[in-house]
Design a protein around this motif. Sequence first.
Motif, PDB file in Angstrom:
ATOM      1  N   PRO A 281       0.815  -1.218   0.000  1.00  0.00           N
ATOM      2  CA  PRO A 281       0.000   0.000   0.000  1.00  0.00           C
ATOM      3  C   PRO A 281       0.848   1.267   0.000  1.00  0.00           C
ATOM      4  CG  PRO A 281      -0.265  -1.259   2.052  1.00  0.00           C
ATOM      5  CD  PRO A 281       0.630  -2.048   1.187  1.00  0.00           C
ATOM      6  N   SER A 282       0.241   2.337  -0.483  1.00  0.00           N
ATOM      7  CA  SER A 282       0.940   3.617  -0.534  1.00  0.00           C
ATOM      8  C   SER A 282       1.362   4.035   0.873  1.00  0.00           C
ATOM      9  CB  SER A 282      -0.002   4.657  -1.142  1.00  0.00           C
ATOM     10  OG  SER A 282       0.654   5.881  -1.187  1.00  0.00           O
ATOM     11  N   GLY A 283       2.592   4.455   0.985  1.00  0.00           N
ATOM     12  CA  GLY A 283       3.080   4.950   2.276  1.00  0.00           C
ATOM     13  C   GLY A 283       3.609   3.869   3.193  1.00  0.00           C
ATOM     14  N   CYS A 284       3.689   2.618   2.690  1.00  0.00           N
ATOM     15  CA  CYS A 284       4.106   1.534   3.595  1.00  0.00           C
ATOM     16  C   CYS A 284       5.628   1.472   3.762  1.00  0.00           C
ATOM     17  CB  CYS A 284       3.547   0.186   3.131  1.00  0.00           C
ATOM     18  SG  CYS A 284       4.383  -0.506   1.707  1.00  0.00           S
ATOM     19  N   GLY A 285       6.369   2.115   2.888  1.00  0.00           N
ATOM     20  CA  GLY A 285       7.819   2.146   3.078  1.00  0.00           C
ATOM     21  C   GLY A 285       8.627   1.523   1.953  1.00  0.00           C
ATOM     22  N   LYS A 286       8.023   1.318   0.800  1.00  0.00           N
ATOM     23  CA  LYS A 286       8.740   0.675  -0.324  1.00  0.00           C
ATOM     24  C   LYS A 286       9.928   1.537  -0.770  1.00  0.00           C
ATOM     25  CE  LYS A 286       4.950   0.728  -2.763  1.00  0.00           C
ATOM     26  NZ  LYS A 286       4.054   1.355  -1.770  1.00  0.00           N
ATOM     27  N   SER A 287       9.645   2.830  -0.962  1.00  0.00           N
ATOM     28  CA  SER A 287      10.723   3.720  -1.423  1.00  0.00           C
ATOM     29  C   SER A 287      11.795   3.859  -0.349  1.00  0.00           C
ATOM     30  CB  SER A 287      10.172   5.106  -1.777  1.00  0.00           C
ATOM     31  OG  SER A 287       9.219   4.988  -2.803  1.00  0.00           O
ATOM     32  N   THR A 288      11.344   3.890   0.895  1.00  0.00           N
ATOM     33  CA  THR A 288      12.315   3.986   1.997  1.00  0.00           C
ATOM     34  C   THR A 288      13.250   2.779   1.972  1.00  0.00           C
ATOM     35  OG1 THR A 288      10.643   5.138   3.314  1.00  0.00           O
ATOM     36  CG2 THR A 288      12.497   4.202   4.513  1.00  0.00           C
ATOM     37  N   LEU A 289      12.661   1.599   1.780  1.00  0.00           N
ATOM     38  CA  LEU A 289      13.476   0.382   1.744  1.00  0.00           C
ATOM     39  C   LEU A 289      14.502   0.454   0.603  1.00  0.00           C
ATOM     40  CD1 LEU A 289      14.073  -2.484   2.774  1.00  0.00           C
ATOM     41  CD2 LEU A 289      12.276  -3.336   1.262  1.00  0.00           C
TER      42      LEU A 289
ATOM     43  N   THR B 239       6.308  -1.439  -7.721  1.00  0.00           N
ATOM     44  CA  THR B 239       5.177  -1.132  -8.587  1.00  0.00           C
ATOM     45  C   THR B 239       3.893  -1.176  -7.776  1.00  0.00           C
ATOM     46  OG1 THR B 239       3.927  -1.847 -10.521  1.00  0.00           O
ATOM     47  CG2 THR B 239       5.065  -3.569  -9.319  1.00  0.00           C
ATOM     48  N   HIS B 240       2.862  -0.464  -8.279  1.00  0.00           N
ATOM     49  CA  HIS B 240       1.536  -0.584  -7.680  1.00  0.00           C
ATOM     50  C   HIS B 240       0.689  -1.522  -8.526  1.00  0.00           C
ATOM     51  CE1 HIS B 240       1.631   2.283  -4.416  1.00  0.00           C
ATOM     52  NE2 HIS B 240       2.399   3.034  -5.174  1.00  0.00           N
ATOM     53  N   ASN B 241       1.293  -2.042  -9.572  1.00  0.00           N
ATOM     54  CA  ASN B 241       0.533  -2.805 -10.554  1.00  0.00           C
ATOM     55  C   ASN B 241       0.817  -4.301 -10.376  1.00  0.00           C
ATOM     56  OD1 ASN B 241      -0.058  -4.120 -13.079  1.00  0.00           O
ATOM     57  ND2 ASN B 241      -0.313  -2.077 -13.944  1.00  0.00           N
TER      58      ASN B 241
HETATM   59  N1  LIG Z   1      12.415  11.646   5.462  1.00  0.00           N
HETATM   60  C1  LIG Z   1      11.282  11.277   6.061  1.00  0.00           C
HETATM   61  N2  LIG Z   1      10.926  11.801   7.261  1.00  0.00           N
HETATM   62  C2  LIG Z   1       9.801  11.414   7.890  1.00  0.00           C
HETATM   63  N3  LIG Z   1       8.963  10.485   7.415  1.00  0.00           N
HETATM   64  C3  LIG Z   1       9.265   9.923   6.235  1.00  0.00           C
HETATM   65  C4  LIG Z   1      10.430  10.284   5.486  1.00  0.00           C
HETATM   66  N4  LIG Z   1      10.468   9.560   4.348  1.00  0.00           N
HETATM   67  C5  LIG Z   1       9.364   8.781   4.372  1.00  0.00           C
HETATM   68  N5  LIG Z   1       8.658   9.011   5.509  1.00  0.00           N
HETATM   69  C6  LIG Z   1       7.416   8.313   5.892  1.00  0.00           C
HETATM   70  O1  LIG Z   1       7.636   6.924   5.747  1.00  0.00           O
HETATM   71  C7  LIG Z   1       6.474   6.298   5.244  1.00  0.00           C
HETATM   72  C8  LIG Z   1       6.837   5.482   4.023  1.00  0.00           C
HETATM   73  O2  LIG Z   1       7.187   6.343   2.947  1.00  0.00           O
HETATM   74  P1  LIG Z   1       7.622   5.760   1.525  1.00  0.00           P
HETATM   75  O3  LIG Z   1       7.858   6.914   0.628  1.00  0.00           O
HETATM   76  O4  LIG Z   1       8.745   4.809   1.715  1.00  0.00           O
HETATM   77  O5  LIG Z   1       6.311   4.969   1.096  1.00  0.00           O
HETATM   78  P2  LIG Z   1       5.991   4.173  -0.244  1.00  0.00           P
HETATM   79  O6  LIG Z   1       5.603   2.790   0.146  1.00  0.00           O
HETATM   80  O7  LIG Z   1       7.100   4.333  -1.212  1.00  0.00           O
HETATM   81  O8  LIG Z   1       4.693   4.955  -0.743  1.00  0.00           O
HETATM   82  P3  LIG Z   1       4.168   5.202  -2.245  1.00  0.00           P
HETATM   83  O9  LIG Z   1       3.660   3.893  -2.724  1.00  0.00           O
HETATM   84  O10 LIG Z   1       3.071   6.206  -2.057  1.00  0.00           O
HETATM   85  O11 LIG Z   1       5.318   5.736  -3.046  1.00  0.00           O
HETATM   86  C9  LIG Z   1       5.450   7.404   4.993  1.00  0.00           C
HETATM   87  O12 LIG Z   1       4.566   7.435   6.079  1.00  0.00           O
HETATM   88  C10 LIG Z   1       6.263   8.670   4.967  1.00  0.00           C
HETATM   89  O13 LIG Z   1       5.529   9.751   5.467  1.00  0.00           O
END
Ligand SMILES: Nc1ncnc2c1ncn2[C@@H]1O[C@H](COP(=O)(O)OP(=O)(O)OP(=O)(O)O)[C@@H](O)[C@H]1O
Length: 265
Positions: free
Chosen positions: A55-63, A205-207
């Motif tokens: 799901p959006s915001g779960c942390g994929k990009s962070t990982l 991906t979201h797909n």
């Molecule tokens: N630098 C940061 N400081 C504080 N919170 C952050 C930071 N970067 C990401 N977050 C939080 O970490 C969570 C995960 O963000 P991330 O961008 O990894 O999600 P995502 O799975 O890639 O979402 P999407 O599918 O919408 O791209 C979100 O709640 C975001 O607000």
Amino acid sequence: MGSILIDQLSKTYANRRKVPRGEEDAILCKGDRISVLLDIDLDIRDGEMVCFLGPSGCGKSTLLRIIAGFEAPSEGHVNINGQPVTGPSADHIFVFQHSGLFPWMTVSENVGLGLRHLKSHRDRQEQVQEFIDMVELDGFEQHYPRQLSGGMQRRAELARALAVNPDIMIMDEPFSGLDFLTHMKMREEVVNMHAFIRKTILLVTHNIDDALIMGDRIVILGNCPTRVVMDRTLDFPRPRDFEKSPDLSRLRSELFLLLGVNYAV
Ligand SMILES: Nc1ncnc2c1ncn2[C@@H]1O[C@H](COP(=O)(O)OP(=O)(O)OP(=O)(O)O)[C@@H](O)[C@H]1O
Ligand SMILES: [Mg+2]
């Protein structure tokens, strides 16, 4: 070589969110910190194409940012080829970006950046041409990125990635914003490229269909704090076709359900 070991990785951020009363446990607030990734363990083989869904915001990009060395984990660690990641490494990792091309360089010059090690100008030009042909941009060698459509820019970026020849390619939603046909074409190009270079690719991906058609493996991340909720190797033969493979179709429905959609479209 592009093997990746993710060991007990967790990431917390400063919590600036207002937490509704009674939901404190749901998003695991530890005081003024919010937990995004929690205890992630993944062992990724050299050459594997791993598709991440969640799901959006779960942390994929962070990982992916942590794997690429742009951010440090709060706990745990990431090893690439047995070595701990301590920062970004242009030698090993190529991060595919939507606007990753240098605007002041032509397509040919952008692609040639990854081939600077080749001493002979002729060899370099030959290889540049080979990669440009591979993504079907022949005839556009002397165009600047602004003179290309969005889809052509992504293909040029793909050619650039091929030229760099990294051990690991990181692609965060590489098809977003593309029209349907360009999306399908790009998907096919990435699959062909992977079959050709056999490098490790991590793709968010979201797909669901993209993940099923492309991946050697699918990793699904759950909601915050994010853990791995499914890690499945896909050994369906390629090219993959939902109509010809009932097992693939079944898995597709399963993934839709897992991601909270009751009927697959
Ligand atoms: N630098 C940061 N400081 C504080 N919170 C952050 C930071 N970067 C990401 N977050 C939080 O970490 C969570 C995960 O963000 P991330 O961008 O990894 O999600 P995502 O799975 O890639 O979402 P999407 O599918 O919408 O791209 C979100 O709640 C975001 O607000
Ligand atoms: Mg993201």
